[in-house]
Every structure is written in C-alpha cells, then in structure tokens.
Design an enzyme around this catalytic site. Structure first.
Site, mmCIF file in Angstrom:
data_model
loop_
_atom_site.group_PDB
_atom_site.id
_atom_site.type_symbol
_atom_site.label_atom_id
_atom_site.label_comp_id
_atom_site.label_asym_id
_atom_site.label_seq_id
_atom_site.Cartn_x
_atom_site.Cartn_y
_atom_site.Cartn_z
ATOM 1 N N CYS A 166 0.844 -1.183 0.000
ATOM 2 C CA CYS A 166 0.000 0.000 0.000
ATOM 3 C C CYS A 166 0.889 1.246 0.000
ATOM 4 C CB CYS A 166 -0.939 0.083 1.194
ATOM 5 S SG CYS A 166 -2.067 -1.308 1.321
ATOM 6 N N ARG A 175 3.560 -0.255 -5.016
ATOM 7 C CA ARG A 175 3.273 -0.796 -3.681
ATOM 8 C C ARG A 175 1.905 -1.476 -3.623
ATOM 9 N NH1 ARG A 175 6.759 1.260 0.510
ATOM 10 N NH2 ARG A 175 5.266 0.441 1.972
ATOM 11 N N TRP A 184 -2.875 -2.583 -1.764
ATOM 12 C CA TRP A 184 -2.661 -4.007 -2.031
ATOM 13 C C TRP A 184 -3.511 -4.727 -1.002
ATOM 14 C CZ3 TRP A 184 -0.397 -8.148 0.766
ATOM 15 C CH2 TRP A 184 -0.155 -9.306 0.012
ATOM 16 N N ASN A 212 -1.629 1.643 5.973
ATOM 17 C CA ASN A 212 -0.802 0.582 5.403
ATOM 18 C C ASN A 212 -0.413 -0.329 6.548
ATOM 19 O OD1 ASN A 212 1.091 -0.974 4.079
ATOM 20 N ND2 ASN A 212 2.683 0.609 4.125
ATOM 21 N N GLY A 213 -0.604 -1.645 6.379
ATOM 22 C CA GLY A 213 -0.239 -2.582 7.437
ATOM 23 C C GLY A 213 -1.384 -3.525 7.708
ATOM 24 N N GLU A 273 15.908 -18.117 -9.737
ATOM 25 C CA GLU A 273 15.532 -16.717 -9.940
ATOM 26 C C GLU A 273 14.876 -16.536 -11.322
ATOM 27 O OE1 GLU A 273 14.984 -14.304 -8.257
ATOM 28 O OE2 GLU A 273 15.055 -12.568 -9.592
ATOM 29 N N LYS A 316 11.088 -15.117 -11.873
ATOM 30 C CA LYS A 316 10.819 -13.943 -12.717
ATOM 31 C C LYS A 316 9.776 -14.264 -13.765
ATOM 32 C CE LYS A 316 12.248 -11.574 -11.073
ATOM 33 N NZ LYS A 316 12.920 -10.968 -9.955
ATOM 34 N N GLU A 371 6.253 -14.804 -12.308
ATOM 35 C CA GLU A 371 5.762 -13.560 -11.714
ATOM 36 C C GLU A 371 5.188 -12.599 -12.761
ATOM 37 O OE1 GLU A 371 9.049 -11.598 -9.862
ATOM 38 O OE2 GLU A 371 7.778 -10.218 -8.756
ATOM 39 N N HIS A 405 14.201 -37.454 -10.760
ATOM 40 C CA HIS A 405 13.634 -38.008 -9.524
ATOM 41 C C HIS A 405 12.191 -37.565 -9.316
ATOM 42 C CE1 HIS A 405 17.475 -39.665 -8.440
ATOM 43 N NE2 HIS A 405 18.046 -38.499 -8.692
ATOM 44 N N LYS A 435 5.309 -4.461 -4.547
ATOM 45 C CA LYS A 435 6.694 -4.402 -4.093
ATOM 46 C C LYS A 435 6.687 -4.067 -2.604
ATOM 47 C CE LYS A 435 10.877 -2.949 -6.404
ATOM 48 N NZ LYS A 435 11.146 -4.224 -7.084
HETATM 49 C C1 F6R Z 1 10.519 -10.811 -7.166
HETATM 50 C C2 F6R Z 1 10.501 -9.818 -6.122
HETATM 51 C C3 F6R Z 1 10.218 -10.266 -4.744
HETATM 52 C C4 F6R Z 1 11.144 -9.531 -3.756
HETATM 53 C C5 F6R Z 1 10.773 -9.895 -2.318
HETATM 54 C C6 F6R Z 1 11.711 -9.282 -1.310
HETATM 55 O O1 F6R Z 1 10.802 -10.247 -8.398
HETATM 56 O O2 F6R Z 1 10.683 -8.658 -6.360
HETATM 57 O O3 F6R Z 1 10.369 -11.638 -4.623
HETATM 58 O O4 F6R Z 1 12.445 -9.896 -4.029
HETATM 59 O O5 F6R Z 1 9.463 -9.476 -2.056
HETATM 60 O O6 F6R Z 1 11.709 -7.897 -1.411
HETATM 61 P P1 F6R Z 1 12.871 -7.038 -0.764
HETATM 62 O O7 F6R Z 1 14.116 -7.356 -1.513
HETATM 63 O O8 F6R Z 1 12.439 -5.623 -0.908
HETATM 64 O O9 F6R Z 1 12.972 -7.474 0.659
#
Ligand code: F6R
Length: 585
Positions: free
Chosen positions: A2, A27, A72, A96-97, A457, A461, A464, A480, A580
């Site tokens: 948020c 956010r 969010w 937010n929270g 990773e 990506k 996501e 396996h 994010k």
């Molecule tokens: C994936 C992504 C998330 C963040 C995760 C941790 O592309 O962005 O998996 O890596 O939410 O976020 P931070 O690094 O801000 O703690």
C-alpha cells in the site's frame, strides 16, 4: 505494501496526491482513493483498480489538505468500498499494514455497529471518532496504543488544518517542499517535491501543516529526526524511453554492479571487523533477495570455507534458529522494509548475532537494525519484479564473501563484468525462447550449483510477470520426479556456465529432449553451444567464469521473462496480485 501520500499545501492538493500515488503504484494497485479537506468538509473519491481510475474525478476534490492511498488488498477483496480512505465522523484515514486485533476491537468498542467495509482499517477511523475530544494528537496516540500489528496511518480531521500520522513497523517519511509539507509511505511519492526527507521511527507521530512538520515520540515528546537527501528524483523515476520499467531496470543492471562496487569501501572497514571470528553465516531474505543469498552461499562456502545456510526469512523467524554471537546473519532486502526480513534481522540481533544488511534502501527499517550496512547502489527500482537490484545484491555479496575470506577483490574484473553485462543486455536475442515459453504449458529452469541458484531466480521472474507455471530445479533432480511433467508442451531453460559441470547438465538436456520437451540453453561456453545448437535454442552469453556468471546469465533470464510477458499482453511492471515492499507478514 500500500502506498500513502498526504500533504498540507499552499495550493490545491488533489493533483499532487494523484501524482504521488502514481509514483507509488508499485506498492499495490488493487484500488486507489483520495480524500481532501476544504472549508471544514471532507470529500472522498475512491475506485477499485489502478490509480489512473481516479484521474477523471480529482477535479471534484477541492482543498489544499489531503491524503491518498493505493492499495494491495489484505483484509477485504479489492472493491470500491474496501478502497481507502475510510471515513467516520470528522475523520478520514489511510492505512498501510495489518491490524491483527481488529475483530477484538470491533467486538469491544462497536458490538452493534455495521461496518461499511471488510477491511481491518475501518476500525481505526471509528476508534478515532470515538476517542476524539478535540485534541487530534492525543486521540491518534490513544488509538495507536490499542492497535496490534503494523501500521502507517495518515489522517485528516475537519477540525485541523493539516494532516497527522503515526507509524509502527510500516514506514512513514515526512518532508518539506516549496508548496508545503508532506507525509508518505516512501520516497518516490515525494520525488520532485522534497529534496530532503526524515524517516519516522516506530511509535512516532507527526503533525504536518502548511507551515511546519512536527514529530513526537511515543510519549508525545517533540523530537527531531535526521534529515536525509531524497534519493528518488523525477529523473530516476522516468521510463527513459523504454516501454516498461522492467526493461529499463534490466538495462540498468550494469550500473547497479559498477555503482555497488564503487560504494563498497564505505562499509569495508566495519565489515572486516564484524566478520572477524565469525564461524557460521546465515543468509536470509525473501523472493529474489533470498535467491541472491543462494548465490552468496556458494561464494562464502567456496571462498571462506565457513558453513553458510540460506534461509527464507519467513521460515527463519519461526523455527527457533541456532544463532550465537559468532554467527554472522546477512539480511538481504532491496526495500529494506520486507516484514519477514526485518523481523528475521531483529531476531538475530536479540540472539546477539552480528547482523549485516545488504540493501538498496539506505534509510530503511533494516538499516536501523543492522550492525553494518553493505549498500546496493541500484537506484530506485519501480517495477514490482526485482531485476537490477538482484545484480547489485550479487555484486555486494561477492565483495562481502571476499572480505569474509580475506580474498582481495579485483575491481578491474568487476568493471569488466559490468561491461559484459551491458553487452548482454544490449545484444542478447531471446525472442525465439520467449515465443517458446509463451506457447508452453510450463517452463522448467534447470542448472547445477551456482546455475541452479540462477535457475530459481529465472523461474520466479517468469512466473511472476507472465503467469506461466514454472519451476526452478537442480538439473540432476529432474529424473527423480519432475521428469513426469515433461511432454511436448513443456520447455526447459537450461543454464550452463561451468565447464566443470557442463557434461553432467547436458544429460538433463537429453532427458528433456527424449520426452519431446523443448529446450533452450543459456550458456557462455562455446563447446556447449556448438554441441547443442541443432537440437536446442541457444542463448550465447559472454563467458565470464563460474562465480560471476550469475551477473550475466540472470540478465538473459530476466529478458526472457520480460519478453514472454509482453508477448502475452501482461503488464510486467504490475503483475497481478503482487506488490513491491511486502511490509505485512
Ligand atoms: C521478485 C521480487 C520479490 C522480492 C521480495 C523481497 O521479483 O521482487 O520476490 O524480491 O518481495 O523484497 P525485498 O528485496 O524488498 O525485501
């Protein structure tokens, strides 16, 4: 999670709040809303969906004082009615929270009330209305004392010519600009508005008017908090001619590497001290940050020969981990605000461990906890999917592993890697693979050792941003169980950067091909490319040795994810259901 922005200005507030919310959309983008105060009346517009849904209504909002929110969803589905601001009596709030005792508070104070929304936030505004006796600060403090969970709350009140804020475990910053004063959840909201900001501490409250910003601690004593430069500027929030932030930020990876190396000296001395005598390392983080920790585990074990575990922060916290004073706990977080990572670092601190933060956010909660901060200098990352921050984290962790092992870093080599990364970003053609992925029913990313860490990773990506089911797998584990999923609709993206392991990983390629799966190989090795070119799509990347290869191979995988998402018509910057900075637990 948020985004929040509030202001008390000498000009109309709604367009400034709208602009701030646009910068904060990463956010959360389930709903958005703005409330303004004019002539003792509060007006609110709120809509389900992205911030742009408000564009046509902000004209209705008069007044120089206001608050805005981009959500969010946690409690209550995305909808107009669950959108913030929430209002009661003389108040409107944004939050937010998560309020964990929301049901108890409703039962105790409002047993017969019908709440308008399904959110946990509405109880806050009802409580404010209940406890208000003419003193806004006191009422806010009284309400904050009743809440358990995490909160950044910004309030307007018809009796007060300004905004008020309180925070606990969710970030709030305040700042002053030419047109007035502001409070927000994070710096990009104030880019171009405030050159400097102050970060509030837990339990702090703030009163923000046109003329000043006053901060109070949890005992209501007026305090001052350090003033820092606002690193978010309009220039670094610009798309830079790219169609999406994701592409722009992948293209900035070479600079993230070079800049992270350039600022490392600021941490080096302290890092040497804290590493001295450490007999065990635990690396923790979430998502991409955890994945970069998996690469770092390999560096630390290989270079320093010290036992090292990588733990997902949300697991580490709840498993009563074995941590002592000689344990080095490395908490990795782009935002420095991820709740699980911040709490993992706190737990480590309480257990007397030595705590190092590796972060792109120099004034975050995480930096406040850590003994030493190793800066990641990737610059603001706007796309929800982490890209350039991964490169910066790997560079920082490589340097950290060198300090831990007493190896000298060859900074010229790091410059060369940055250049090779640039070449990869500019010249790698992944269109055919993206096309394969876009048509597939599932994509399996395979690799061994460090390539396996990168495969995880790559898979994160792709799923996501494209929503294609995907798994990262150790190449040797395929047979396996997972091999049962391979058929003509499956794609395997195989990462091979190590001469040492190439032959073994090629076995996995054969296993997939013989089950009619399609294969793409990302490799820096000419011999591998030559051998497999007739049976697999090849992405030839620069050969830069085994250890630094994640800085190159990951970029190719990010480009595959990006291109696949675009081919499928997804918005790679704002993937569904995500946000994010995951500041809730
Ligand atoms: C994936 C992504 C998330 C963040 C995760 C941790 O592309 O962005 O998996 O890596 O939410 O976020 P931070 O690094 O801000 O703690």
């Amino acid at each position: 999670m948020c985004g929040i922005v509030g202001c008390a200005l000498k000009r109309r507030a709604s367009d400034i709040i709208y602009g701030g919310l646009k910068q904060l959309e990463y956010r959360g983008y389930d709903s958005a809303g703005i409330a303004t105060l004019s002539k003792g009346r509060i007006s609110i517009v709120k809509r389900q969906g992205k911030v742009e849904k408000l564009e046509n209504c902000i004209g209705e909002l008069c007044g120089n004082i206001g608050i805005g929110h981009t959500r969010w969803a946690t409690h209550g589905k995305p909808s107009d009615v669950n959108a913030h601001p929430h209002a009661a009596g003389k108040f409107a709030i944004v939050h937010n929270g998560i309020i964990e005792n929301c049901s108890e508070l409703k039962e105790k104070y409002f047993p017969d009330a019908d709440f308008l929304s399904d959110t946990d936030s509405e109880v806050i505004v009802r409580l404010l209305d209940k406890f208000y006796d003419g003193d806004l600060l006191n009422a806010l403090k009284k309400v904050a004392d009743l809440l358990t969970g995490s909160y950044a709350i910004v309030v307007i009140c018809t009796d007060y010519a300004g905004i008020a804020a309180v925070k606990y475990k969710s970030p709030v910053i305040v700042g002053s600009g030419a047109d007035g004063n502001y409070a927000a959840s994070d710096a990009p909201a104030l880019a171009g508005l405030c050159r400097e900001i102050s970060v509030l501490e837990d339990n702090d409250l703030a009163l923000v008017t046109q003329d000043d910003v006053r901060v109070f601690d949890g005992n209501l004593n007026e305090v001052s908090r350090a003033v820092r430069p606002n690193l978010a500027t309009p220039a670094n929030l610009d798309l830079g001619g790219c169609p999406h932030y994701m592409l722009k930020e992948i293209r900035e990876s070479p600079y993230a590497i070079a800049n992270t190396c350039a600022v490392f000296h600021t941490a080096e001395r302290e890092l040497e001290k804290i590493c001295s005598g450490a007999d065990r390392v635990i690396i923790t983080g979430c998502g991409t940050a955890y994945n970069s920790g998996l690469v770092a585990k390999r560096y630390i074990e290989q270079f320093a020969r010290i036992p090292c575990e990588a733990e997902i922060a949300g697991e580490f916290r709840y498993k009563n981990p074995i941590v002592g004073e000689n344990t080095l706990v490395v908490a990795i977080s782009q935002s420095g605000e991820t709740a699980d990572t911040v709490e993992a670092a706190r737990l480590a601190k309480r257990a007397n461990a030595r705590v190092v933060a590796v972060t792109n956010a120099p004034y975050s909660q995480l930096t406040g906890i850590a003994d030493v901060v190793v800066p990641v200098a990737a610059g603001p990352e706007i796309c929800v999917a982490a890209t350039k921050s991964y490169a910066g984290q790997i560079a920082a962790l490589y340097l950290l592993a060198n300090v831990l092992s007493g190896r000298a870093t060859d900074f010229e080599e790091m410059q060369k890697i940055s250049r090779l990364c640039k070449e990869t970003v500019e010249n790698t053609d992944i269109s055919a693979i993206a096309d394969m992925c876009a048509r597939s029913g599932g994509v399996y990313f395979l690799g061994r050792d460090i390539d396996y860490a990168v495969a995880l990773e790559g898979s994160l990506k792709l799923k996501e941003v494209s929503y294609i089911p995907s798994e990262g797998y150790p190449a040797g584990e395929l047979k396996h169980g997972t091999l049962a999923l391979i058929d003509e609709n499956a794609v395997a993206v195989v990462v091979i950067t190590s001469e040492r392991l190439a032959g073994k990983t090629e076995n996995a390629v054969e296993q997939v091909l013989s089950r009619k799966g399609k294969v793409a190989v990302v490799t820096g090795l000419e011999s591998v490319a030559k051998k497999l070119k007739d049976r697999a799509e090849i992405v030839k990347i620069c050969d830069c040795g085994e250890y630094l290869s994640p800085l190159i191979s990951s970029v190719a995988l990010q480009l595959i994810a990006y291109k696949t998402a675009v081919m499928l018509g997804r918005d790679p910057d704002k993937p569904r259901n995500l946000a994010k900075s995951v500041t809730v637990e």
